[in-house]
Design an enzyme around this catalytic site. Structure first.
Site, short mmCIF file in Angstrom:
data_model
loop_
_atom_site.label_atom_id
_atom_site.label_comp_id
_atom_site.label_asym_id
_atom_site.label_seq_id
_atom_site.Cartn_x
_atom_site.Cartn_y
_atom_site.Cartn_z
N ASP A 176 -19.31 -8.85 12.37
CA ASP A 176 -19.96 -7.88 13.26
C ASP A 176 -21.37 -8.37 13.56
OD1 ASP A 176 -20.57 -4.25 13.00
OD2 ASP A 176 -21.18 -5.77 14.47
N ASN A 192 -6.54 4.87 27.97
CA ASN A 192 -7.36 5.80 28.78
C ASN A 192 -7.28 5.41 30.25
OD1 ASN A 192 -8.61 7.17 26.53
ND2 ASN A 192 -9.72 5.25 26.16
N TYR A 195 -21.47 6.12 26.35
CA TYR A 195 -21.10 4.71 26.62
C TYR A 195 -21.92 4.19 27.81
CZ TYR A 195 -18.79 0.94 28.98
OH TYR A 195 -18.54 -0.24 29.64
N TYR A 214 -10.24 -8.21 25.83
CA TYR A 214 -9.53 -8.38 27.10
C TYR A 214 -10.29 -9.29 28.06
CZ TYR A 214 -7.72 -6.79 31.69
OH TYR A 214 -7.22 -6.71 32.98
N ILE A 215 -11.51 -8.90 28.43
CA ILE A 215 -12.26 -9.70 29.40
C ILE A 215 -12.80 -10.96 28.74
CG2 ILE A 215 -14.18 -9.67 31.05
CD1 ILE A 215 -13.76 -6.56 31.08
N SER A 274 -21.67 -2.61 33.49
CA SER A 274 -20.57 -1.83 34.08
C SER A 274 -21.06 -1.02 35.25
CB SER A 274 -20.02 -0.88 33.00
OG SER A 274 -19.21 0.11 33.60
N ALA A 275 -20.19 -0.77 36.20
CA ALA A 275 -20.51 0.08 37.35
C ALA A 275 -20.78 1.52 36.90
CB ALA A 275 -19.35 0.06 38.33
N PRO A 330 -12.32 15.51 33.37
CA PRO A 330 -13.78 15.77 33.40
C PRO A 330 -14.58 14.47 33.45
CG PRO A 330 -12.70 17.04 31.65
CD PRO A 330 -11.65 16.12 32.21
N LYS A 374 -25.14 1.17 28.27
CA LYS A 374 -25.24 0.07 29.26
C LYS A 374 -26.56 0.17 30.03
CE LYS A 374 -21.21 -1.87 28.52
NZ LYS A 374 -21.11 -3.19 27.85
C1 WQD Z 1 -9.10 5.06 37.35
C2 WQD Z 1 -8.52 6.17 38.21
C3 WQD Z 1 -8.58 8.31 37.16
C4 WQD Z 1 -5.70 7.32 33.99
C5 WQD Z 1 -13.32 3.53 33.38
C6 WQD Z 1 -14.64 3.72 32.73
C7 WQD Z 1 -15.61 2.70 33.22
C8 WQD Z 1 -15.04 1.31 33.07
C9 WQD Z 1 -13.67 1.20 33.73
C10 WQD Z 1 -15.97 0.26 31.11
C11 WQD Z 1 -9.34 7.45 38.15
C12 WQD Z 1 -7.14 7.86 37.39
C13 WQD Z 1 -6.55 7.25 35.08
C14 WQD Z 1 -4.55 8.14 34.04
C15 WQD Z 1 -5.15 8.78 36.28
N1 WQD Z 1 -14.96 0.95 31.71
N2 WQD Z 1 -6.27 7.96 36.20
N3 WQD Z 1 -4.32 8.84 35.20
O1 WQD Z 1 -12.43 6.02 34.94
O2 WQD Z 1 -12.68 4.51 36.97
O3 WQD Z 1 -13.45 3.72 34.76
O4 WQD Z 1 -12.84 2.22 33.14
O5 WQD Z 1 -16.95 -0.18 31.62
O6 WQD Z 1 -16.78 2.81 32.45
O7 WQD Z 1 -15.12 5.00 33.11
O8 WQD Z 1 -11.02 3.93 35.19
O9 WQD Z 1 -8.65 3.47 34.85
O10 WQD Z 1 -9.71 5.39 33.57
O11 WQD Z 1 -9.31 5.59 36.05
O12 WQD Z 1 -4.92 9.43 37.31
O13 WQD Z 1 -3.74 8.25 33.07
O14 WQD Z 1 -7.22 6.49 37.73
O15 WQD Z 1 -8.74 9.70 37.44
O16 WQD Z 1 -9.31 8.05 39.44
P1 WQD Z 1 -12.40 4.67 35.53
P2 WQD Z 1 -9.62 4.59 34.83
#
Ligand code: WQD
Length: 343
Positions: free
Chosen positions: A58, A197, A148, A11-12, A124-125, A293, A152
């Site tokens: 890979d 996710n 994960y 993607y990125i 990543s943040a 969680p 990082k």
């Molecule tokens: C964003 C907000 C959820 C899905 C993740 C990784 C992080 C980085 C970016 C790699 C949160 C809410 C989400 C859903 C929801 N990846 N949400 N329903 O968790 O901030 O970061 O992706 O580097 O490492 O942790 O992103 O998009 O999963 O969630 O309510 O079906 O949306 O609770 O508040 P996140 P996210």
């Protein structure tokens, strides 16, 4: 420069390839296609008007990586390749440590053997851990709440030690906040396999009819509307940040630098839903579900160091991010085709 983009079919990575070419760089992609479809390459060639060499292997394979560097001349590397699903990393920690660290060791050793010392690393943040001070600045301590995130944190430390071992190294670690959106053409975008996710691709799949409704993970956080707040950054702004960082380290001081790539603005889940409804004209049904969680209430960047050092600013709004995501999703309801059929 001729730039190796590891994970360049992702993607990125794919969006960064487009920006590298438009900035006048030559690109070569290495991708094992474990989390990307080959059909993205044709889209990239159509968008850039250039043929894009791709080597499908890979990078953890030391022999293949050595053969690549022995035959391909590159001046710099942008390293995206790696596993990146937080939940999956909890279930499969060994896979994550072996893959993310293994590819990095193999790449760094080959770079050193072949005199390639310029590297931009996709961080990543998530390295700011569970309860960071807001807005997040690069000098905050790093930690993680999942394997994960630890990969990082560990790779950043490895890069700091490598940079300190020889002044030849020019390394940038870029800490992304929440990458979303798609190239305005709608030809490339985020195409997660399985159930997304992340929020934005899930919302897009609800809008296009692939998912019934969104579960909002908690509305009782200490945030303006109770839902999670994040610093969403358009993937094209993020890609531009990589080009700016590459230009800066290839001409500036040697050593290692770390930059946040974010907008500095927090946006809630419900604000994303409303913006997506406006952009798509589609209703996004949702239900409030229990907190996920490991989620934190709020996360957003202080991007001032990148703004100053790289002369880079995020330019796109959440409305732009939703409009571009919707165009990609509505033109490609099922993501990238398994193979591109000639139109
Ligand atoms: C964003 C907000 C959820 C899905 C993740 C990784 C992080 C980085 C970016 C790699 C949160 C809410 C989400 C859903 C929801 N990846 N949400 N329903 O968790 O901030 O970061 O992706 O580097 O490492 O942790 O992103 O998009 O999963 O969630 O309510 O079906 O949306 O609770 O508040 P996140 P996210």
């Amino acid at each position: 420069m001729r730039v190796l983009v590891s994970g360049g079919a992702g993607y990125i990575g794919s969006h960064t390839v487009v920006q590298l070419v438009s900035a006048g760089h030559d690109v070569v992609i290495v991708d094992d296609f474990s989390n990307a479809k080959p059909s993205v390459v044709g889209r990239l060639e159509a968008l850039t008007g250039r043929s894009i060499p791709v080597h499908a292997f890979d990078l953890a394979d030391v022999d293949k990586t050595e053969r690549f560097f022995a035959t391909e001349q590159v001046d710099a590397v942008i390293h995206f390749a790696g596993f990146k699903a937080v939940g999956e990393s909890v279930a499969k920690p060994l896979d994550y440590y072996q893959n993310n660290l293994g590819t990095t060791f193999s790449l760094l050793r080959a770079m050193e053997r072949h005199g390639v010392y310029t590297l931009v690393f996709s961080s990543s943040a998530t390295v700011y851990g569970a309860d960071p001070e807001l807005p997040m600045t690069e000098d905050l301590p790093t930690s993680a709440t999942n394997p994960y995130g630890w990969t990082k944190v560990m790779i950043e430390q490895i890069l700091r030690d490598v940079a300190a071992s020889s002044e030849r190294w020019r390394i940038a670690a870029l800490r992304y906040f929440n990458p979303v959106g798609a190239h305005p053409s709608g030809q490339i975008g985020e195409d997660p396999s399985g159930i997304p996710n992340n929020l934005m691709p899930f919302v897009a799949q609800v809008a296009v009819g692939r998912r019934e409704k969104l579960s909002v993970y908690g509305d009782d956080y200490d945030t303006p509307d109770g839902t999670g707040v994040r610093d969403y950054i358009h993937v094209d702004d993020l890609a531009a940040g990589h080009v700016a960082a590459l230009d800066r380290i290839s001409t500036g001081d040697t050593g290692m630098s770390t930059w946040n790539l974010g907008t500095g603005k927090g946006v809630s889940v419900l604000e994303v839903v409303r913006a997506f409804e406006k952009a798509s004209g589609r209703k996004i049904p949702y239900e409030i579900a229990p907190r996920r969680p490991g989620d934190i209430a709020a996360s957003y960047a202080d991007p001032s160091r990148a703004n100053a050092d790289l002369d880079w600013h995020a330019t796109k709004t959440i409305d732009d991010m939703c409009a571009d995501t919707w165009r990609w999703q509505s033109l490609n309801p099922n993501g990238y085709p398994d193979e591109e059929t000639a139109d």
